[in-house]
Design an enzyme around this catalytic site. Structure first.
Site, mmCIF file in Angstrom:
data_model
loop_
_atom_site.group_PDB
_atom_site.id
_atom_site.type_symbol
_atom_site.label_atom_id
_atom_site.label_comp_id
_atom_site.label_asym_id
_atom_site.label_seq_id
_atom_site.Cartn_x
_atom_site.Cartn_y
_atom_site.Cartn_z
ATOM 1 N N ASN A 84 0.602 -1.500 -0.433
ATOM 2 C CA ASN A 84 0.149 0.118 0.313
ATOM 3 C C ASN A 84 1.355 0.964 -0.205
ATOM 4 O OD1 ASN A 84 -2.963 1.224 0.635
ATOM 5 N ND2 ASN A 84 -1.310 1.842 2.025
ATOM 6 N N TYR A 101 0.529 10.397 4.392
ATOM 7 C CA TYR A 101 -0.427 10.605 5.654
ATOM 8 C C TYR A 101 0.932 11.150 6.370
ATOM 9 C CZ TYR A 101 -2.023 5.137 4.461
ATOM 10 O OH TYR A 101 -2.386 4.473 3.773
ATOM 11 N N ARG A 102 0.938 12.231 6.835
ATOM 12 C CA ARG A 102 1.617 13.302 7.829
ATOM 13 C C ARG A 102 2.032 12.477 8.916
ATOM 14 N NH1 ARG A 102 -3.266 16.147 10.854
ATOM 15 N NH2 ARG A 102 -2.549 15.234 12.906
ATOM 16 N N GLY A 162 -5.008 2.482 4.010
ATOM 17 C CA GLY A 162 -4.667 1.199 3.716
ATOM 18 C C GLY A 162 -3.351 1.343 4.692
ATOM 19 N N GLU A 164 -1.035 1.009 -5.550
ATOM 20 C CA GLU A 164 -1.157 2.561 -6.520
ATOM 21 C C GLU A 164 -0.222 2.042 -7.162
ATOM 22 O OE1 GLU A 164 -2.171 1.630 -2.783
ATOM 23 O OE2 GLU A 164 -3.228 2.773 -2.953
ATOM 24 N N ASP A 220 -4.883 21.945 9.869
ATOM 25 C CA ASP A 220 -5.123 20.722 8.536
ATOM 26 C C ASP A 220 -6.232 21.560 7.762
ATOM 27 O OD1 ASP A 220 -5.667 18.092 8.142
ATOM 28 O OD2 ASP A 220 -5.698 17.773 10.022
#
Ligand SMILES: Cc1cc2nc3c(=O)[nH]c(=O)nc-3n(C[C@H](O)[C@H](O)[C@H](O)COP(=O)(O)O)c2cc1C
Ligand SMILES: [Mn+2]
Length: 481
Positions: A168, A172-173, A191, A232, A281
Protein backbone atom coordinates in the site's frame (compact mmCIF):
# COMPACT_ATOMS: atom_id res chain seq x y z
CA UNK A 1 5.52 12.06 -18.71
CA UNK A 2 8.04 13.43 -16.21
CA UNK A 3 10.51 10.87 -14.85
CA UNK A 4 11.21 12.95 -11.75
CA UNK A 5 10.48 16.18 -9.91
CA UNK A 6 13.54 17.94 -11.36
CA UNK A 7 12.26 17.61 -14.93
CA UNK A 8 8.78 18.76 -13.85
CA UNK A 9 10.20 21.84 -12.11
CA UNK A 10 12.34 22.63 -15.17
CA UNK A 11 9.24 22.50 -17.39
CA UNK A 12 7.31 24.76 -15.01
CA UNK A 13 10.23 27.16 -15.19
CA UNK A 14 10.09 27.14 -18.99
CA UNK A 15 6.36 27.81 -18.86
CA UNK A 16 6.86 30.67 -16.39
CA UNK A 17 4.75 28.87 -13.80
CA UNK A 18 7.53 28.77 -11.23
CA UNK A 19 8.40 31.56 -8.81
CA UNK A 20 11.94 31.28 -7.49
CA UNK A 21 12.49 32.71 -4.03
CA UNK A 22 16.18 33.43 -3.62
CA UNK A 23 16.17 35.27 -0.35
CA UNK A 24 16.48 33.21 2.84
CA UNK A 25 13.06 32.05 4.11
CA UNK A 26 12.45 30.07 7.29
CA UNK A 27 10.59 26.73 7.11
CA UNK A 28 9.22 27.77 10.51
CA UNK A 29 5.92 29.49 9.49
CA UNK A 30 7.45 31.93 6.98
CA UNK A 31 7.23 29.53 4.04
CA UNK A 32 3.56 28.86 4.79
CA UNK A 33 2.87 32.58 4.77
CA UNK A 34 4.25 32.72 1.21
CA UNK A 35 2.77 29.44 -0.06
CA UNK A 36 -0.68 30.32 1.30
CA UNK A 37 -0.63 33.53 -0.73
CA UNK A 38 0.14 31.54 -3.88
CA UNK A 39 -2.68 29.08 -3.14
CA UNK A 40 -5.16 31.89 -2.53
CA UNK A 41 -4.28 33.66 -5.82
CA UNK A 42 -6.85 33.32 -8.61
CA UNK A 43 -6.40 29.93 -10.32
CA UNK A 44 -3.96 28.69 -7.69
CA UNK A 45 -0.90 30.95 -8.12
CA UNK A 46 2.58 29.84 -9.19
CA UNK A 47 4.61 26.88 -8.03
CA UNK A 48 7.32 27.98 -5.59
CA UNK A 49 10.96 27.08 -5.22
CA UNK A 50 12.65 28.33 -2.05
CA UNK A 51 16.28 28.19 -3.03
CA UNK A 52 17.68 29.17 0.36
CA UNK A 53 15.71 27.79 3.27
CA UNK A 54 17.31 29.14 6.44
CA UNK A 55 19.47 26.49 8.05
CA UNK A 56 18.68 24.11 5.20
CA UNK A 57 20.82 21.98 2.97
CA UNK A 58 18.41 21.66 0.05
CA UNK A 59 15.81 23.74 -1.79
CA UNK A 60 12.11 23.45 -0.95
CA UNK A 61 9.47 23.13 -3.68
CA UNK A 62 5.81 23.81 -2.90
CA UNK A 63 2.47 24.23 -4.69
CA UNK A 64 3.88 22.23 -7.62
CA UNK A 65 0.46 20.73 -8.44
CA UNK A 66 -1.66 23.66 -7.26
CA UNK A 67 -3.40 24.77 -10.47
CA UNK A 68 -5.56 23.12 -13.10
CA UNK A 69 -2.88 23.48 -15.77
CA UNK A 70 -0.16 22.03 -13.49
CA UNK A 71 -2.15 19.01 -12.31
CA UNK A 72 -2.95 18.25 -15.96
CA UNK A 73 0.69 18.69 -16.96
CA UNK A 74 1.72 16.42 -14.07
CA UNK A 75 -0.68 13.70 -15.20
CA UNK A 76 0.15 14.12 -18.89
CA UNK A 77 -3.26 15.25 -20.15
CA UNK A 78 -4.90 18.33 -21.64
CA UNK A 79 -7.84 18.06 -19.27
CA UNK A 80 -8.77 15.78 -16.37
CA UNK A 81 -11.80 14.62 -18.37
CA UNK A 82 -9.39 13.26 -21.00
CA UNK A 83 -7.84 11.12 -18.27
CA UNK A 84 -11.29 9.95 -17.16
CA UNK A 85 -12.07 8.95 -20.76
CA UNK A 86 -8.83 6.96 -21.03
CA UNK A 87 -9.58 5.10 -17.80
CA UNK A 88 -13.12 4.43 -18.99
CA UNK A 89 -11.74 2.95 -22.20
CA UNK A 90 -9.14 0.80 -20.45
CA UNK A 91 -11.66 -0.57 -17.97
CA UNK A 92 -14.36 -1.27 -20.56
CA UNK A 93 -12.92 -3.91 -22.88
CA UNK A 94 -15.26 -4.69 -25.78
CA UNK A 95 -17.02 -8.07 -25.54
CA UNK A 96 -15.28 -10.53 -27.90
CA UNK A 97 -17.73 -12.19 -30.33
CA UNK A 98 -15.56 -15.25 -30.89
CA UNK A 99 -12.07 -16.70 -30.60
CA UNK A 100 -10.47 -14.48 -33.26
CA UNK A 101 -12.05 -11.44 -31.70
CA UNK A 102 -10.73 -12.48 -28.30
CA UNK A 103 -7.22 -12.73 -29.78
CA UNK A 104 -7.51 -9.15 -30.94
CA UNK A 105 -7.99 -8.15 -27.30
CA UNK A 106 -4.54 -9.47 -26.40
CA UNK A 107 -2.90 -6.08 -26.88
CA UNK A 108 -5.17 -4.78 -24.11
CA UNK A 109 -3.85 -7.46 -21.76
CA UNK A 110 -0.32 -6.59 -22.84
CA UNK A 111 -1.07 -2.97 -22.15
CA UNK A 112 -2.08 -3.81 -18.59
CA UNK A 113 0.91 -6.07 -17.90
CA UNK A 114 3.18 -3.44 -19.46
CA UNK A 115 2.05 -1.09 -16.75
CA UNK A 116 3.15 -3.14 -13.73
CA UNK A 117 6.13 -1.78 -11.79
CA UNK A 118 9.61 -3.10 -12.50
CA UNK A 119 12.62 -3.43 -10.24
CA UNK A 120 15.88 -1.70 -11.09
CA UNK A 121 19.33 -2.03 -9.49
CA UNK A 122 20.70 1.51 -9.62
CA UNK A 123 18.58 4.34 -8.38
CA UNK A 124 19.11 8.08 -8.08
CA UNK A 125 17.36 8.01 -4.70
CA UNK A 126 20.21 5.87 -3.33
CA UNK A 127 23.14 7.97 -4.57
CA UNK A 128 23.81 8.82 -0.93
CA UNK A 129 23.19 6.30 1.88
CA UNK A 130 23.31 7.51 5.48
CA UNK A 131 22.82 4.78 8.06
CA UNK A 132 23.07 7.38 10.82
CA UNK A 133 21.15 10.06 8.92
CA UNK A 134 18.75 12.28 10.82
CA UNK A 135 15.65 14.30 10.02
CA UNK A 136 17.46 17.47 11.09
CA UNK A 137 19.01 17.39 7.60
CA UNK A 138 15.62 18.06 5.99
CA UNK A 139 13.98 21.51 5.80
CA UNK A 140 10.70 20.24 7.27
CA UNK A 141 8.06 22.96 7.63
CA UNK A 142 6.22 23.97 10.74
CA UNK A 143 3.12 25.23 8.94
CA UNK A 144 0.85 26.96 11.49
CA UNK A 145 1.70 28.69 14.79
CA UNK A 146 0.01 26.19 17.13
CA UNK A 147 1.25 23.05 15.35
CA UNK A 148 2.82 20.45 17.65
CA UNK A 149 6.05 20.71 15.64
CA UNK A 150 7.32 20.39 12.08
CA UNK A 151 5.39 17.97 9.84
CA UNK A 152 6.35 16.09 6.67
CA UNK A 153 3.14 16.68 4.71
CA UNK A 154 3.57 14.99 1.32
CA UNK A 155 5.23 11.60 1.90
CA UNK A 156 4.57 8.32 0.12
CA UNK A 157 4.23 5.91 3.03
CA UNK A 158 4.89 2.39 1.76
CA UNK A 159 3.95 -0.73 3.73
CA UNK A 160 3.07 -4.37 3.17
CA UNK A 161 0.24 -6.53 4.47
CA UNK A 162 2.20 -9.09 6.51
CA UNK A 163 -0.47 -11.69 5.70
CA UNK A 164 -0.85 -11.35 1.93
CA UNK A 165 2.28 -9.38 1.00
CA UNK A 166 0.14 -6.74 -0.78
CA UNK A 167 1.67 -3.28 -0.95
CA UNK A 168 0.00 0.00 0.00
CA UNK A 169 1.10 3.56 -0.67
CA UNK A 170 -0.62 6.44 1.09
CA UNK A 171 0.11 10.06 1.89
CA UNK A 172 -0.02 10.41 5.67
CA UNK A 173 1.58 13.31 7.51
CA UNK A 174 4.51 12.65 9.83
CA UNK A 175 5.24 14.90 12.81
CA UNK A 176 8.98 15.18 13.42
CA UNK A 177 9.64 14.49 17.13
CA UNK A 178 13.44 14.31 16.91
CA UNK A 179 16.08 13.36 14.36
CA UNK A 180 15.14 9.66 14.36
CA UNK A 181 11.42 9.53 15.27
CA UNK A 182 8.16 10.85 13.82
CA UNK A 183 4.45 10.36 14.24
CA UNK A 184 2.65 8.16 11.72
CA UNK A 185 -0.73 9.70 11.09
CA UNK A 186 -2.47 6.98 9.08
CA UNK A 187 -6.09 7.34 10.07
CA UNK A 188 -7.94 4.18 11.10
CA UNK A 189 -9.82 3.84 7.79
CA UNK A 190 -6.70 3.98 5.62
CA UNK A 191 -4.52 1.32 4.00
CA UNK A 192 -1.45 1.93 6.16
CA UNK A 193 -3.52 1.65 9.34
CA UNK A 194 -4.92 -1.69 8.17
CA UNK A 195 -1.40 -3.04 7.58
CA UNK A 196 -0.42 -1.83 11.02
CA UNK A 197 -3.53 -3.49 12.55
CA UNK A 198 -2.54 -6.80 10.92
CA UNK A 199 1.06 -6.49 12.16
CA UNK A 200 -0.11 -5.65 15.69
CA UNK A 201 -2.41 -8.67 15.77
CA UNK A 202 0.64 -10.79 14.91
CA UNK A 203 2.67 -8.92 17.52
CA UNK A 204 5.15 -7.98 14.81
CA UNK A 205 7.08 -4.87 13.87
CA UNK A 206 5.89 -3.28 10.60
CA UNK A 207 8.59 -2.12 8.21
CA UNK A 208 7.89 1.22 6.57
CA UNK A 209 9.59 3.05 3.72
CA UNK A 210 8.80 6.70 3.11
CA UNK A 211 9.53 8.23 -0.29
CA UNK A 212 9.72 12.02 -0.52
CA UNK A 213 9.53 13.95 -3.78
CA UNK A 214 8.24 11.21 -6.07
CA UNK A 215 7.62 11.86 -9.77
CA UNK A 216 4.38 13.83 -10.40
CA UNK A 217 2.19 10.85 -11.35
CA UNK A 218 3.22 8.84 -8.30
CA UNK A 219 2.94 11.84 -6.03
CA UNK A 220 -0.70 12.10 -7.05
CA UNK A 221 -1.38 8.35 -6.90
CA UNK A 222 -0.36 8.19 -3.22
CA UNK A 223 -3.31 10.47 -2.43
CA UNK A 224 -5.81 8.59 -4.61
CA UNK A 225 -8.63 6.68 -2.87
CA UNK A 226 -7.74 3.31 -4.39
CA UNK A 227 -9.94 0.45 -3.20
CA UNK A 228 -8.21 -1.61 -0.51
CA UNK A 229 -5.91 -4.27 -1.95
CA UNK A 230 -5.39 -2.48 -5.27
CA UNK A 231 -1.83 -1.33 -5.77
CA UNK A 232 -1.36 2.41 -6.20
CA UNK A 233 1.53 1.58 -8.56
CA UNK A 234 -0.92 0.01 -10.98
CA UNK A 235 -2.83 3.29 -11.12
CA UNK A 236 0.50 5.07 -11.60
CA UNK A 237 1.20 2.74 -14.53
CA UNK A 238 -2.19 3.44 -16.10
CA UNK A 239 -1.98 7.21 -15.63
CA UNK A 240 1.72 7.49 -16.49
CA UNK A 241 1.54 4.95 -19.34
CA UNK A 242 4.84 3.44 -18.27
CA UNK A 243 6.18 1.00 -15.73
CA UNK A 244 7.21 2.63 -12.47
CA UNK A 245 10.83 1.87 -11.59
CA UNK A 246 11.27 0.56 -8.08
CA UNK A 247 14.45 -0.20 -6.16
CA UNK A 248 15.01 -2.37 -3.09
CA UNK A 249 15.52 -0.50 0.15
CA UNK A 250 18.85 -0.87 1.96
CA UNK A 251 17.59 -1.89 5.40
CA UNK A 252 13.96 -2.97 5.02
CA UNK A 253 12.26 -5.54 2.80
CA UNK A 254 10.37 -2.95 0.74
CA UNK A 255 10.81 -1.18 -2.57
CA UNK A 256 10.72 2.55 -3.22
CA UNK A 257 10.37 4.61 -6.43
CA UNK A 258 13.89 4.78 -7.88
CA UNK A 259 13.44 8.34 -9.14
CA UNK A 260 12.27 9.94 -5.88
CA UNK A 261 14.34 12.48 -3.97
CA UNK A 262 14.73 11.14 -0.45
CA UNK A 263 13.87 7.85 1.28
CA UNK A 264 13.32 7.28 4.98
CA UNK A 265 13.63 3.60 5.91
CA UNK A 266 12.36 2.42 9.26
CA UNK A 267 9.62 0.67 11.19
CA UNK A 268 6.61 1.03 13.46
CA UNK A 269 6.53 -1.10 16.64
CA UNK A 270 3.37 -2.93 17.69
CA UNK A 271 1.62 -1.29 20.63
CA UNK A 272 3.60 1.94 20.61
CA UNK A 273 1.65 5.23 20.56
CA UNK A 274 2.65 8.84 21.07
CA UNK A 275 0.86 12.18 21.21
CA UNK A 276 0.55 13.61 17.69
CA UNK A 277 -0.64 17.12 16.82
CA UNK A 278 -2.18 19.57 17.06
CA UNK A 279 -1.89 20.29 13.35
CA UNK A 280 -3.36 23.10 11.25
CA UNK A 281 -5.37 20.87 8.94
CA UNK A 282 -7.14 21.01 5.59
CA UNK A 283 -10.39 21.71 7.40
CA UNK A 284 -9.01 25.17 8.19
CA UNK A 285 -8.99 24.14 11.87
CA UNK A 286 -6.33 22.73 14.15
CA UNK A 287 -6.86 18.98 14.38
CA UNK A 288 -6.69 18.10 18.08
CA UNK A 289 -3.72 16.20 19.47
CA UNK A 290 -4.30 12.43 19.66
CA UNK A 291 -2.30 9.22 20.07
CA UNK A 292 -0.82 7.70 16.90
CA UNK A 293 1.81 5.08 16.00
CA UNK A 294 5.47 6.09 15.92
CA UNK A 295 7.89 5.80 12.99
CA UNK A 296 11.50 4.94 13.86
CA UNK A 297 14.04 5.99 11.27
CA UNK A 298 16.96 3.65 10.67
CA UNK A 299 18.45 4.84 7.38
CA UNK A 300 18.16 7.79 4.98
CA UNK A 301 19.03 7.51 1.31
CA UNK A 302 18.89 10.40 -1.16
CA UNK A 303 20.01 11.93 -4.41
CA UNK A 304 23.17 14.00 -4.53
CA UNK A 305 21.13 17.16 -5.14
CA UNK A 306 17.65 16.52 -3.76
CA UNK A 307 14.71 18.91 -3.67
CA UNK A 308 12.44 18.75 -0.64
CA UNK A 309 8.88 18.71 -2.02
CA UNK A 310 6.15 19.82 0.32
CA UNK A 311 2.62 21.15 0.50
CA UNK A 312 0.67 23.08 3.07
CA UNK A 313 -2.91 22.49 4.10
CA UNK A 314 -5.31 24.97 5.69
CA UNK A 315 -8.45 26.81 4.86
CA UNK A 316 -9.37 26.11 1.23
CA UNK A 317 -8.44 26.65 -1.48
CA UNK A 318 -5.04 24.98 -1.09
CA UNK A 319 -2.97 22.76 -3.36
CA UNK A 320 -4.92 19.66 -2.31
CA UNK A 321 -8.00 21.01 -4.13
CA UNK A 322 -6.32 20.03 -7.42
CA UNK A 323 -5.17 16.62 -6.20
CA UNK A 324 -8.76 16.05 -5.04
CA UNK A 325 -10.15 17.23 -8.38
CA UNK A 326 -7.98 14.66 -10.15
CA UNK A 327 -9.43 11.91 -7.93
CA UNK A 328 -12.97 13.18 -8.54
CA UNK A 329 -12.48 12.88 -12.33
CA UNK A 330 -10.43 9.65 -12.36
CA UNK A 331 -12.74 7.74 -10.04
CA UNK A 332 -16.02 8.86 -11.62
CA UNK A 333 -15.84 6.26 -14.44
CA UNK A 334 -14.83 3.60 -11.92
CA UNK A 335 -17.71 4.44 -9.56
CA UNK A 336 -20.07 4.32 -12.54
CA UNK A 337 -19.07 0.69 -13.06
CA UNK A 338 -21.09 -0.25 -9.98
CA UNK A 339 -23.46 2.75 -9.83
CA UNK A 340 -24.11 3.50 -13.51
CA UNK A 341 -27.02 5.87 -12.82
CA UNK A 342 -24.54 8.48 -11.61
CA UNK A 343 -24.11 11.10 -14.31
CA UNK A 344 -21.63 13.44 -12.65
CA UNK A 345 -20.29 14.51 -9.27
CA UNK A 346 -18.58 17.54 -7.77
CA UNK A 347 -16.85 18.17 -4.46
CA UNK A 348 -16.81 21.96 -4.00
CA UNK A 349 -13.43 23.20 -2.74
CA UNK A 350 -15.00 25.17 0.08
CA UNK A 351 -16.68 21.98 1.35
CA UNK A 352 -13.31 20.23 1.98
CA UNK A 353 -13.81 17.24 -0.34
CA UNK A 354 -16.35 14.91 1.22
CA UNK A 355 -18.06 17.33 3.62
CA UNK A 356 -20.25 18.51 0.75
CA UNK A 357 -20.91 16.39 -2.33
CA UNK A 358 -23.09 17.18 -5.33
CA UNK A 359 -24.24 14.22 -7.46
CA UNK A 360 -26.44 14.19 -10.54
CA UNK A 361 -28.32 11.02 -11.48
CA UNK A 362 -30.42 9.55 -14.22
CA UNK A 363 -33.45 9.01 -11.98
CA UNK A 364 -35.24 5.78 -12.93
CA UNK A 365 -37.43 4.69 -10.03
CA UNK A 366 -38.98 5.97 -6.83
CA UNK A 367 -36.47 6.56 -4.04
CA UNK A 368 -33.57 6.49 -6.49
CA UNK A 369 -31.81 9.52 -4.96
CA UNK A 370 -31.79 7.75 -1.60
CA UNK A 371 -30.23 4.65 -3.14
CA UNK A 372 -27.40 6.84 -4.46
CA UNK A 373 -26.78 8.35 -1.02
CA UNK A 374 -26.49 4.88 0.50
CA UNK A 375 -24.24 3.74 -2.34
CA UNK A 376 -21.87 6.61 -1.55
CA UNK A 377 -21.94 5.86 2.17
CA UNK A 378 -20.98 2.28 1.39
CA UNK A 379 -18.25 2.92 -1.16
CA UNK A 380 -14.62 3.24 0.05
CA UNK A 381 -13.64 6.70 1.18
CA UNK A 382 -16.94 8.08 -0.16
CA UNK A 383 -18.30 6.82 3.17
CA UNK A 384 -17.02 10.13 4.55
CA UNK A 385 -19.56 12.12 2.47
CA UNK A 386 -21.15 14.23 5.20
CA UNK A 387 -23.75 16.07 3.15
CA UNK A 388 -24.79 14.67 -0.22
CA UNK A 389 -27.05 16.70 -2.50
CA UNK A 390 -28.60 14.58 -5.26
CA UNK A 391 -29.98 16.36 -8.33
CA UNK A 392 -31.45 15.30 -11.67
CA UNK A 393 -29.16 14.79 -14.67
CA UNK A 394 -30.12 18.10 -16.32
CA UNK A 395 -28.45 20.00 -13.46
CA UNK A 396 -24.78 20.94 -13.91
CA UNK A 397 -23.20 19.87 -10.61
CA UNK A 398 -20.08 21.95 -11.31
CA UNK A 399 -22.22 25.08 -11.35
CA UNK A 400 -22.53 25.61 -7.60
CA UNK A 401 -25.07 28.43 -8.02
CA UNK A 402 -27.27 26.14 -10.10
CA UNK A 403 -27.16 23.41 -7.45
CA UNK A 404 -28.05 25.96 -4.76
CA UNK A 405 -30.98 27.16 -6.90
CA UNK A 406 -32.29 23.66 -7.52
CA UNK A 407 -31.77 22.49 -3.95
CA UNK A 408 -33.45 25.63 -2.65
CA UNK A 409 -36.50 25.22 -4.88
CA UNK A 410 -36.95 21.43 -5.11
CA UNK A 411 -36.50 20.41 -1.50
CA UNK A 412 -38.98 20.13 1.33
CA UNK A 413 -36.71 19.45 4.30
CA UNK A 414 -39.42 17.56 6.19
CA UNK A 415 -39.70 15.11 3.30
CA UNK A 416 -36.43 15.07 1.37
CA UNK A 417 -33.70 14.83 3.98
CA UNK A 418 -32.15 11.53 5.04
CA UNK A 419 -30.18 11.52 8.27
CA UNK A 420 -28.11 8.55 9.27
CA UNK A 421 -25.06 7.71 11.37
CA UNK A 422 -21.92 5.76 10.63
CA UNK A 423 -18.18 6.06 10.24
CA UNK A 424 -17.01 9.62 9.54
CA UNK A 425 -13.67 11.20 8.73
CA UNK A 426 -11.18 11.14 11.61
CA UNK A 427 -10.79 14.88 11.09
CA UNK A 428 -14.48 15.61 11.76
CA UNK A 429 -14.36 17.25 15.18
CA UNK A 430 -18.06 18.13 15.03
CA UNK A 431 -19.07 14.44 15.04
CA UNK A 432 -20.71 13.02 18.17
CA UNK A 433 -17.75 10.69 18.74
CA UNK A 434 -14.29 10.42 17.13
CA UNK A 435 -14.73 8.81 13.66
CA UNK A 436 -18.44 8.10 14.31
CA UNK A 437 -21.25 10.51 13.61
CA UNK A 438 -24.07 11.79 11.47
CA UNK A 439 -24.45 12.16 7.71
CA UNK A 440 -27.13 13.86 5.69
CA UNK A 441 -28.50 13.29 2.23
CA UNK A 442 -30.70 15.82 0.48
CA UNK A 443 -32.92 14.58 -2.34
CA UNK A 444 -33.10 17.61 -4.63
CA UNK A 445 -34.43 15.68 -7.61
CA UNK A 446 -37.88 16.43 -8.98
CA UNK A 447 -40.31 14.29 -6.97
CA UNK A 448 -42.60 11.82 -8.66
CA UNK A 449 -46.19 10.80 -7.90
CA UNK A 450 -44.82 7.30 -7.27
CA UNK A 451 -42.86 8.87 -4.43
CA UNK A 452 -46.09 10.12 -2.90
CA UNK A 453 -45.80 13.66 -4.27
CA UNK A 454 -48.94 14.38 -6.28
CA UNK A 455 -48.96 18.14 -5.75
CA UNK A 456 -48.30 19.92 -9.04
CA UNK A 457 -44.70 21.16 -9.40
CA UNK A 458 -43.99 24.27 -11.49
CA UNK A 459 -41.95 24.22 -14.68
CA UNK A 460 -38.58 25.98 -15.11
CA UNK A 461 -38.64 29.30 -17.00
CA UNK A 462 -37.50 28.94 -20.60
CA UNK A 463 -37.88 31.60 -23.33
CA UNK A 464 -39.60 30.69 -26.59
CA UNK A 465 -37.10 29.92 -29.35
CA UNK A 466 -38.27 32.70 -31.69
CA UNK A 467 -38.18 35.43 -29.04
CA UNK A 468 -34.87 34.15 -27.77
CA UNK A 469 -33.28 34.41 -31.19
CA UNK A 470 -34.67 37.91 -31.74
CA UNK A 471 -33.41 38.92 -28.31
CA UNK A 472 -29.96 37.62 -29.12
CA UNK A 473 -29.82 39.67 -32.33
CA UNK A 474 -30.89 42.88 -30.59
CA UNK A 475 -28.43 42.25 -27.78
CA UNK A 476 -25.62 41.77 -30.29
CA UNK A 477 -26.36 45.13 -31.91
CA UNK A 478 -26.35 46.75 -28.47
CA UNK A 479 -23.18 45.20 -27.11
CA UNK A 480 -21.32 43.63 -30.01
CA UNK A 481 -21.50 40.24 -28.23
C1 LIG B 1 -1.57 16.73 1.50
C2 LIG B 1 -2.31 15.54 2.01
C3 LIG B 1 -2.12 15.11 3.32
C4 LIG B 1 -2.79 14.00 3.82
N1 LIG B 1 -2.58 13.62 5.12
C5 LIG B 1 -3.19 12.51 5.58
C6 LIG B 1 -2.92 12.06 6.91
O1 LIG B 1 -2.16 12.65 7.65
N2 LIG B 1 -3.56 10.92 7.33
C7 LIG B 1 -4.42 10.23 6.52
O2 LIG B 1 -4.93 9.20 6.95
N3 LIG B 1 -4.71 10.65 5.26
C8 LIG B 1 -4.10 11.78 4.78
N4 LIG B 1 -4.36 12.20 3.51
C9 LIG B 1 -5.36 11.48 2.69
C10 LIG B 1 -4.82 10.16 2.15
O3 LIG B 1 -3.61 10.36 1.48
C11 LIG B 1 -5.86 9.56 1.20
O4 LIG B 1 -7.01 9.26 1.96
C12 LIG B 1 -5.37 8.31 0.49
O5 LIG B 1 -6.39 7.87 -0.38
C13 LIG B 1 -5.02 7.22 1.43
O6 LIG B 1 -4.60 6.08 0.71
P1 LIG B 1 -4.95 4.62 1.24
O7 LIG B 1 -6.37 4.36 0.85
O8 LIG B 1 -3.97 3.73 0.55
O9 LIG B 1 -4.77 4.63 2.70
C14 LIG B 1 -3.69 13.30 2.99
C15 LIG B 1 -3.87 13.72 1.67
C16 LIG B 1 -3.20 14.82 1.18
C17 LIG B 1 -3.43 15.25 -0.24
MN1 LIG C 1 -4.36 2.13 -0.77
Amino acid sequence: MFPDVQSFIAELDRRKELARVNEPVSPDLEMTAVIDRACKSPGGGPALLFEKPTGGTMPVAANLYGSMSRICLALGVESLDQLADEIEELTTPPMPKGFMDALKLMPLVNRLTDLMPKTVKDAPCQEIVKMDGGLDELPVLKTWPEDGGPFITLPLVITRDLGTGMRNIGTYRMQVYDRRTTGMHWQRHKGGAQHHRIAERMGKRLEVAVALGADPVLQYCATAPMPEGLDELMLAGVVGKRRVEMVKCRTVDLEVPAQCQIVLEGYVEPGERRREGPFGDHTGLYSLADDFPVFHLQCITMRKNPVYVTTIVGRPPMEDVYLGKASERIFLPLIKKTVPEIVDMHFPAAGIFHNLVFVSIDKRYPGHARKIMHAFWGLGQLMFSKCIVVVDKDVDVHNEAEVAWVAGTHVDPSRDVVITTGPVDDLDDAAILPAFGGKMGIDATKKWPSEGVTREFPKKLVMSEAADQRGAEIWKRLTGK
